[in-house]
Design a protein around this motif. Structure first.
Motif, PDB file in Angstrom:
ATOM      1  N   ALA A 298       0.848  -1.194   0.000  1.00  0.00           N
ATOM      2  CA  ALA A 298       0.000   0.000   0.000  1.00  0.00           C
ATOM      3  C   ALA A 298       0.879   1.238   0.000  1.00  0.00           C
ATOM      4  O   ALA A 298       2.023   1.217   0.471  1.00  0.00           O
ATOM      5  N   GLY A 299       0.316   2.328  -0.501  1.00  0.00           N
ATOM      6  CA  GLY A 299       1.020   3.597  -0.492  1.00  0.00           C
ATOM      7  C   GLY A 299       1.566   3.959  -1.852  1.00  0.00           C
ATOM      8  O   GLY A 299       1.550   3.155  -2.796  1.00  0.00           O
ATOM      9  N   PRO A 300       2.073   5.178  -1.978  1.00  0.00           N
ATOM     10  CA  PRO A 300       2.657   5.624  -3.251  1.00  0.00           C
ATOM     11  C   PRO A 300       3.829   4.743  -3.651  1.00  0.00           C
ATOM     12  O   PRO A 300       4.486   4.119  -2.822  1.00  0.00           O
ATOM     13  N   ALA A 301       4.144   4.740  -4.962  1.00  0.00           N
ATOM     14  CA  ALA A 301       5.175   3.839  -5.483  1.00  0.00           C
ATOM     15  C   ALA A 301       6.544   4.121  -4.882  1.00  0.00           C
ATOM     16  O   ALA A 301       7.346   3.194  -4.693  1.00  0.00           O
ATOM     17  N   ASP A 302       6.821   5.397  -4.544  1.00  0.00           N
ATOM     18  CA  ASP A 302       8.147   5.735  -4.035  1.00  0.00           C
ATOM     19  C   ASP A 302       8.316   5.397  -2.554  1.00  0.00           C
ATOM     20  O   ASP A 302       9.434   5.447  -2.031  1.00  0.00           O
ATOM     21  N   ARG A 303       7.243   5.081  -1.871  1.00  0.00           N
ATOM     22  CA  ARG A 303       7.343   4.718  -0.450  1.00  0.00           C
ATOM     23  C   ARG A 303       6.295   3.660  -0.089  1.00  0.00           C
ATOM     24  O   ARG A 303       5.576   3.778   0.893  1.00  0.00           O
ATOM     25  N   GLN A 304       6.226   2.641  -0.885  1.00  0.00           N
ATOM     26  CA  GLN A 304       5.293   1.546  -0.625  1.00  0.00           C
ATOM     27  C   GLN A 304       5.670   0.805   0.653  1.00  0.00           C
ATOM     28  O   GLN A 304       6.854   0.664   0.974  1.00  0.00           O
ATOM     29  N   ARG A 305       4.658   0.348   1.368  1.00  0.00           N
ATOM     30  CA  ARG A 305       4.863  -0.440   2.573  1.00  0.00           C
ATOM     31  C   ARG A 305       4.231  -1.813   2.381  1.00  0.00           C
ATOM     32  O   ARG A 305       3.173  -1.950   1.741  1.00  0.00           O
TER      33      ARG A 305
ATOM     34  N   VAL B 183       5.470  -5.393   7.529  1.00  0.00           N
ATOM     35  CA  VAL B 183       6.610  -6.303   7.358  1.00  0.00           C
ATOM     36  C   VAL B 183       7.585  -5.756   6.316  1.00  0.00           C
ATOM     37  O   VAL B 183       8.354  -6.522   5.729  1.00  0.00           O
ATOM     38  N   THR B 184       7.536  -4.442   6.081  1.00  0.00           N
ATOM     39  CA  THR B 184       8.414  -3.848   5.070  1.00  0.00           C
ATOM     40  C   THR B 184       9.874  -4.111   5.403  1.00  0.00           C
ATOM     41  O   THR B 184      10.670  -4.502   4.536  1.00  0.00           O
ATOM     42  N   SER B 185      10.247  -3.905   6.659  1.00  0.00           N
ATOM     43  CA  SER B 185      11.638  -4.122   7.061  1.00  0.00           C
ATOM     44  C   SER B 185      12.040  -5.574   6.880  1.00  0.00           C
ATOM     45  O   SER B 185      13.162  -5.879   6.436  1.00  0.00           O
ATOM     46  N   LEU B 186      11.129  -6.492   7.226  1.00  0.00           N
ATOM     47  CA  LEU B 186      11.433  -7.915   7.062  1.00  0.00           C
ATOM     48  C   LEU B 186      11.597  -8.266   5.590  1.00  0.00           C
ATOM     49  O   LEU B 186      12.542  -8.991   5.216  1.00  0.00           O
ATOM     50  N   ILE B 187      10.710  -7.745   4.727  1.00  0.00           N
ATOM     51  CA  ILE B 187      10.812  -8.018   3.297  1.00  0.00           C
ATOM     52  C   ILE B 187      12.127  -7.470   2.748  1.00  0.00           C
ATOM     53  O   ILE B 187      12.820  -8.123   1.956  1.00  0.00           O
ATOM     54  N   SER B 188      12.483  -6.264   3.200  1.00  0.00           N
ATOM     55  CA  SER B 188      13.740  -5.660   2.745  1.00  0.00           C
ATOM     56  C   SER B 188      14.941  -6.480   3.208  1.00  0.00           C
ATOM     57  O   SER B 188      15.901  -6.677   2.455  1.00  0.00           O
ATOM     58  N   ALA B 189      14.884  -6.962   4.458  1.00  0.00           N
ATOM     59  CA  ALA B 189      15.990  -7.770   4.976  1.00  0.00           C
ATOM     60  C   ALA B 189      16.126  -9.079   4.212  1.00  0.00           C
ATOM     61  O   ALA B 189      17.240  -9.522   3.883  1.00  0.00           O
ATOM     62  N   LEU B 190      14.985  -9.715   3.919  1.00  0.00           N
ATOM     63  CA  LEU B 190      15.030 -10.961   3.155  1.00  0.00           C
ATOM     64  C   LEU B 190      15.561 -10.718   1.746  1.00  0.00           C
ATOM     65  O   LEU B 190      16.343 -11.526   1.212  1.00  0.00           O
TER      66      LEU B 190
END
Length: 568
Positions: A308-315, A341-348
């Motif tokens: 969700a959210g704008p493309a430049d800062r999707q969460r 879970v944005t941080s988790l997705i980024s970490a993975l």
């Protein structure tokens, strides 16, 4: 109406519990009477007789003053006055609880004397016996109605005895009728008073129970309010139409989630600023697949990924939903949770990128090492160290295969070269290849495959899957175990099953079996070699073919892995 958060619910419930209820007249009288001392209660109970006699005295002065010439009448009035003084003068709180009964009994005698002395004109005073009869009969003690009936009889017998003449004629009829009527009144009054008393006790108990229940409800509500405010998970409650019932602080304070909920409940339509995206981050979620719509339809789901959210800062949000049925006259609905879970997705993603980068860096020198090994093995003069060179090549190939697996699981896709291939032949070749290894482990290996089983697949990759599954079955099976490989065709496609009688896995381990680098606890404890990539790579390969793979296991029983490929 949209309720953004349950605020003040506990306080409102507490105020509702403490708010005074307008009492009815009977409640006010009960409260007033209950505040009296024992003396005041006796005086209050005696007051109807006293007031009635005051009215009789006033009526006698006005309409029949000659009655005062009767000394017995005057004596009866003085008797009433003495009874009133007795009520005021005696400290009833210090005497036995039932001692007050002497007052209504004396009232009965005084009323009988007044009626007798006044003659036929005052015979109506018999009605006044109702006051002492009800006073006695309304008491808790069961013998009080008997005293009331006895008082009625005394009101007839005592005046006649004082006059020295027994009742006769009409007096005898009055002697029988009046006690009978008053007996009925006494019993009725006692039954009614007892019933009212029991009902009142029941009401009081119910009121106490309701107060305790309300206190518990307020406590639970306060706890729920505190939990909803404290948790960092977005909680969204919707009704059966998808409208918002409740959204906690975490849901409202997140600008993206607040936009998803919207001011009128439910997610905004596709193309609006509250747009939800599917797991690929680019496909808009249609109205019917929005979390609120699915939850309102009664669908339960767990840990589904939305963006969700704008493309430049999707969460990224892991979304779950659980419905609840109607209860207590309230309609049902569903609770939806949003976990960022944005941080988790980024970490993975960072981990996968790291693994892929390192794997690519390792593959280049390994390929070079294998190439030079081939040159060395082809050159004459190295016969003395040929066995050692073959060991080096075998381990280098194993390491290269592991690196290729790492690259495959990191990218979650594998390049396939599809061609018409017989699955039964691939299975037979791989079974033959592992027969020596199975025999060395004391295992029996059985093959049962329909012939032929043609399908469009990548033969190298499918052979890799079969090899991985057979290797796991052999590694995790004890001596004298049995490994069975079967292949057949059904309505779903080409089915291949590898079954063993090995260690097996628990339910929790089965849920993680296809996760990258996962290894069961028993395999670590028994030092069984492996990197935890076989099943993950196999899953990527099979799903790349448009097929599916599943696992069924039980501790101490064994494991069955089945994959299905589309038929030609």
């Amino acid at each position: 109406m949209v309720i953004q958060e349950q605020q003040g619910t506990a306080e409102e419930a507490g105020h509702a519990r403490r708010a005074p209820v307008q009492p009815v007249v009977s409640d006010r009288l009960d409260g007033l009477f209950g505040s009296f001392s024992a003396r005041m209660r006796v005086v209050a109970a005696q007051s109807p007789v006293t007031l009635a006699m005051a009215l009789v005295l006033a009526a006698t002065v006005a309409f029949s003053p000659e009655t005062f010439t009767n000394s017995m009448f005057v004596a009866a009035l003085v008797f009433h006055l003495a009874i009133a003084a007795l009520c005021v003068g005696v400290p009833w709180g210090r005497v036995p609880a039932g001692a007050f009964a002497v007052v209504p009994l004396l009232d009965c005698i005084a009323i009988g004397l007044t009626r007798q002395a006044g003659g036929p004109t005052f015979s109506v005073l018999s009605v006044m016996l109702v006051f002492p009869v009800i006073w006695l009969s309304a008491q808790v003690r069961p013998y009080m109605p008997a005293l009331a009936i006895g008082g009625t009889i005394l009101s007839i017998v005592a005046p006649a005895a004082l006059q020295g003449a027994p009742p006769a004629g009409g007096s005898m009829i009055r002697t029988l009728i009046l006690p009978l009527v008053m007996s009925v009144i006494a019993v009725t009054a006692h039954v009614v008073a007892t019933t009212i008393r029991r009902q009142r006790m029941t009401l009081v108990e119910n009121e106490h129970d309701m107060a305790r229940t309300l206190d518990e409800s307020v406590r639970r509500q306060s706890l729920l309010d505190a939990v909803l405010k404290a948790v960092g998970v977005g909680v969204w409650v919707v009704d059966t139409k998808g409208g918002t019932v409740l959204a906690n602080r975490a849901m409202r304070s997140d600008p993206i989630l607040a936009d998803v909920v919207g001011p009128t409940g439910g997610s905004r339509p596709a193309g609006g600023p509250g747009l939800l995206m599917a797991a690929d981050r680019s496909t808009p979620v249609t109205a019917g697949l929005l979390p609120a719509a699915r939850a309102a339809a009664g669908e339960a789901f767990t840990d589904e990924l939305y963006w969700a959210g704008p493309a430049d800062r999707q969460r990224a949000y892991s979304v779950s939903s659980q419905s609840f049925p109607p209860a207590g006259g309230q309609e049902g609905g569903a609770v939806i949770t949003f976990v960022d879970v944005t941080s988790l997705i980024s970490a993975l993603a960072a981990k996968d990128n790291f693994v892929a980068t390192v794997s690519h860096e390792l593959r280049t020198p390994l390929t070079s090492i294998l190439g030079y090994l081939e040159l060395v093995l082809d050159e004459p003069g190295h016969e003395e160290i040929q066995e050692e060179l073959l060991v080096v090549r075998r381990n280098a190939e194993h390491l290269l295969n592991l690196v290729n697996d790492l690259i495959a699981v990191a990218s979650e896709r594998i390049d396939l070269s599809l061609e018409e291939t017989d699955l039964a032949r691939l299975l037979a070749v791989e079974v033959d290849a592992v027969l020596p290894k199975a025999a060395g482990s004391g295992l029996q290996l059985a093959l049962d495959a329909e012939q032929p089983l043609p399908g469009r697949m990548d033969p190298k990759r499918i052979s890799q899957v079969i090899r991985n599954l057979l290797s796991n079955a052999i590694k995790y099976s004890p001596d004298s175990g049995l490994v069975t490989a079967t292949a057949y065709r059904n309505g779903a496609g080409l089915v291949c099953t590898i079954r063993d009688t090995g260690l097996g896995m628990t339910g929790e381990e089965q849920e993680q079996a296809f996760t990258k680098f996962f290894r069961a606890a028993r395999s670590r404890e028994t030092a069984i070699p492996g990197a935890g990539l076989g099943l993950s790579v196999s899953k990527t390969i099979i799903e790349g073919h448009g097929g599916s793979i599943s696992l069924d296991s039980a501790p101490g029983v064994g494991t069955t892995v089945t994959f299905i490929l589309p038929a030609s």
